[in-house]
Design an enzyme around this catalytic site. Sequence first.
Site, PDB file in Angstrom:
ATOM      1  N   LYS A  51      -9.185  13.463   5.271  1.00  0.00           N
ATOM      2  CA  LYS A  51      -8.769  12.644   6.413  1.00  0.00           C
ATOM      3  C   LYS A  51      -9.100  13.409   7.699  1.00  0.00           C
ATOM      4  O   LYS A  51      -8.919  14.632   7.782  1.00  0.00           O
ATOM      5  CB  LYS A  51      -7.255  12.359   6.360  1.00  0.00           C
ATOM      6  CG  LYS A  51      -6.834  11.603   5.104  1.00  0.00           C
ATOM      7  CD  LYS A  51      -5.456  10.942   5.215  1.00  0.00           C
ATOM      8  CE  LYS A  51      -4.307  11.903   5.479  1.00  0.00           C
ATOM      9  NZ  LYS A  51      -4.158  12.972   4.447  1.00  0.00           N
ATOM     10  N   HIS A  56       1.532  10.623  11.799  1.00  0.00           N
ATOM     11  CA  HIS A  56       2.481  11.711  12.055  1.00  0.00           C
ATOM     12  C   HIS A  56       3.336  11.407  13.272  1.00  0.00           C
ATOM     13  O   HIS A  56       3.964  12.287  13.835  1.00  0.00           O
ATOM     14  CB  HIS A  56       1.723  13.025  12.273  1.00  0.00           C
ATOM     15  CG  HIS A  56       0.671  13.267  11.265  1.00  0.00           C
ATOM     16  ND1 HIS A  56      -0.647  12.947  11.475  1.00  0.00           N
ATOM     17  CD2 HIS A  56       0.754  13.749  10.003  1.00  0.00           C
ATOM     18  CE1 HIS A  56      -1.351  13.245  10.375  1.00  0.00           C
ATOM     19  NE2 HIS A  56      -0.523  13.715   9.478  1.00  0.00           N
ATOM     20  N   GLY A 103      -1.376  17.019   4.607  1.00  0.00           N
ATOM     21  CA  GLY A 103       0.053  17.252   4.753  1.00  0.00           C
ATOM     22  C   GLY A 103       0.854  16.346   3.851  1.00  0.00           C
ATOM     23  O   GLY A 103       0.449  15.211   3.576  1.00  0.00           O
ATOM     24  N   SER A 104       1.992  16.830   3.364  1.00  0.00           N
ATOM     25  CA  SER A 104       2.897  15.977   2.578  1.00  0.00           C
ATOM     26  C   SER A 104       3.661  15.040   3.510  1.00  0.00           C
ATOM     27  O   SER A 104       3.547  15.121   4.731  1.00  0.00           O
ATOM     28  CB  SER A 104       3.867  16.851   1.784  1.00  0.00           C
ATOM     29  OG  SER A 104       3.178  17.540   0.762  1.00  0.00           O
ATOM     30  N   GLY A 105       4.434  14.133   2.920  1.00  0.00           N
ATOM     31  CA  GLY A 105       5.199  13.173   3.704  1.00  0.00           C
ATOM     32  C   GLY A 105       4.539  11.807   3.754  1.00  0.00           C
ATOM     33  O   GLY A 105       5.086  10.882   4.355  1.00  0.00           O
ATOM     34  N   HIS A 106       3.352  11.693   3.130  1.00  0.00           N
ATOM     35  CA  HIS A 106       2.633  10.417   3.115  1.00  0.00           C
ATOM     36  C   HIS A 106       2.620   9.789   1.723  1.00  0.00           C
ATOM     37  O   HIS A 106       1.809   8.914   1.450  1.00  0.00           O
ATOM     38  CB  HIS A 106       1.193  10.624   3.591  1.00  0.00           C
ATOM     39  CG  HIS A 106       1.077  11.275   4.924  1.00  0.00           C
ATOM     40  ND1 HIS A 106       1.627  10.718   6.059  1.00  0.00           N
ATOM     41  CD2 HIS A 106       0.502  12.439   5.304  1.00  0.00           C
ATOM     42  CE1 HIS A 106       1.374  11.520   7.091  1.00  0.00           C
ATOM     43  NE2 HIS A 106       0.708  12.573   6.662  1.00  0.00           N
ATOM     44  N   ASP A 150      -7.143  19.717   8.617  1.00  0.00           N
ATOM     45  CA  ASP A 150      -7.667  19.332   7.303  1.00  0.00           C
ATOM     46  C   ASP A 150      -9.160  19.599   7.214  1.00  0.00           C
ATOM     47  O   ASP A 150      -9.651  20.170   6.235  1.00  0.00           O
ATOM     48  CB  ASP A 150      -7.418  17.834   7.038  1.00  0.00           C
ATOM     49  CG  ASP A 150      -5.946  17.498   6.848  1.00  0.00           C
ATOM     50  OD1 ASP A 150      -5.103  18.105   7.534  1.00  0.00           O
ATOM     51  OD2 ASP A 150      -5.637  16.624   6.014  1.00  0.00           O
TER      52      ASP A 150
END
Lengths: 333, 333
Positions: A105, A219, A54-57, A110
């Site tokens: 991860k 998250h 996921g993006s945002g990291h 994922d």
Amino acid sequence: MKKLINSVADVVAESVAGFAAAHADIVRAEFDPMFVVRADAPVAGKVGLVSGGGSGHEPLHIGYVGAGMLDAAVPGAVFTSPPPDPILAATRAVDGGAGVLHIVKNYTGDVLNFETAAELAEMEGLTVRAVTVNDDVAVEDSLYTAGRRGVAGTVLVEKIAGAAAERGDDLDGVAAVAQHVIDNVRTMGVALRACTVPHAGRPSFDLGEDEIEIGIGIHGEPGRHRVPMAGADAITDQLLDAVVADLRVRAGERVLLLVNGMGGTPESELYIVYGHARRRLEDIGVVVERSLVGNFITSLEMQGVSLTLLRLDDGLTALWDAPVHTAALRRGR
Amino acid sequence: MKKLINSVADVVAESVAGFAAAHADIVRAEFDPMFVVRADAPVAGKVGLVSGGGSGHEPLHIGYVGAGMLDAAVPGAVFTSPPPDPILAATRAVDGGAGVLHIVKNYTGDVLNFETAAELAEMEGLTVRAVTVNDDVAVEDSLYTAGRRGVAGTVLVEKIAGAAAERGDDLDGVAAVAQHVIDNVRTMGVALRACTVPHAGRPSFDLGEDEIEIGIGIHGEPGRHRVPMAGADAITDQLLDAVVADLRVRAGERVLLLVNGMGGTPESELYIVYGHARRRLEDIGVVVERSLVGNFITSLEMQGVSLTLLRLDDGLTALWDAPVHTAALRRGR
């Protein structure tokens, strides 16, 4: 919601496009489906490394694409696993004939999507192996995970496995190095304030003004417990004690100490945490041989920090020190 | 107040100590009085570069101490100018016989204290020159400033003057290069959310939930005006238009585009701003020859961004590209 975005739907694509334009000497981006790949991929004869999630990291994972680290990264929607299709496309794009390693991860989505992509790639005749990073000692199982979550240790896996691939190790060798890192890395984090996911439009959890969450997930998923706000040293002790106990670090051993900011933490605070953790380790006879302090795996603008220890040996230290040339991590050359 | 600190009085010293421990291969710290200096200082025959200012803007300035950039940095209390004494001590520590250049951000306290330190150093027989960075186009005069404020352009001055000193330019030459950067660099910023200074214990200004401040200062001092929250492209346009007009950038010219996060802004948002600014520049025929995107001069955990343009020529680009080895900026070697 106050964010420097245009529309919730376009956040990731616009950001990836800006990233690729800023770092065109290192990467190029594909958008149908979306992934970021080394500008010179595929590198003939080299094992290809693909990660994603996921993006945002950010800077994880796209910031770690480049010589000596990842060959490609697959950004999903914010805090959402990328589907198999772009993972498959990235796998194809980095295959230089020596096989491809997926660094995943440990989140259920994922793991499933990388597995599906690997199966599809194998059907096309590619050779794919995978390692699963699960360094978060805070909790077993979680909102999105069976088993432990993969967090900041992922950065170290990507760097060290990337160095092994760059020096010419074969697929089994690179996978073994990655697994060796995974076996020797542990992390725990704390959140002071939540972040706001664009498509949610409100903070992902509520913390009282005098409350923090120990063992937070990246998250915002629950950690171990909520405790009253305390001084930096006392908070650092809680993270360090958990990591040291789980990794069973002993006097005389050497470690890499990573203090990671979650996106909204001033750098000065990260160094306060680092300083105390280092002193504590030295007090018990552990040698802090390498250090990394900064924002390496974030949760948008979350305020908090995670602490990671990697047990080093000569082989790992040499691979850590090897040159790397990515947007977010550079060393040597 | 939720901060990873132990006591308000010890924030800077503890953070600097942690920083020096993490980067002992690059710097050492002195604490009486407090400054951070290259581990190999003084470098014989090289012009010494000293900068400094209030803390809370990390990585500026201590993160830029190292080969190819600053020889020393003097951190004051948070958002407070350092007194003359540590500036004088840092000046002595970096004098390699070729003189010392002070790089000063244009705030009244900084300018006065650096001037006093320079006078004291001259009385001891040292040769000191100073340049004043004043790249913020938002306002003339401000809470702490006569004339324009020095902001993100300072990072570019420090990098490029540092490269000139490293290649062996004399004091007049390094000062001229620094002034050439100052003459060709302009910045404007915007804040979405304020930060909290530890000794104040509350946010340094109030912004409504649908309000942003265009032209914000790096200490939260007033900018041009408050406007309703808007999309990233519209906000970027306001910053870019002001900078382009003031710098009088024209078609065919080459620039370095720096998009700087103020500490609490997700990296993904910085790249959205970068992408739009770059497209706008290309639309008017300006060539974005070099780029820098990330947290380079922050205001603790403030949410916001600044946009900087430096007009490049062959000489500046070569100095920008020269190797640098600091905690926060690395390139080559």
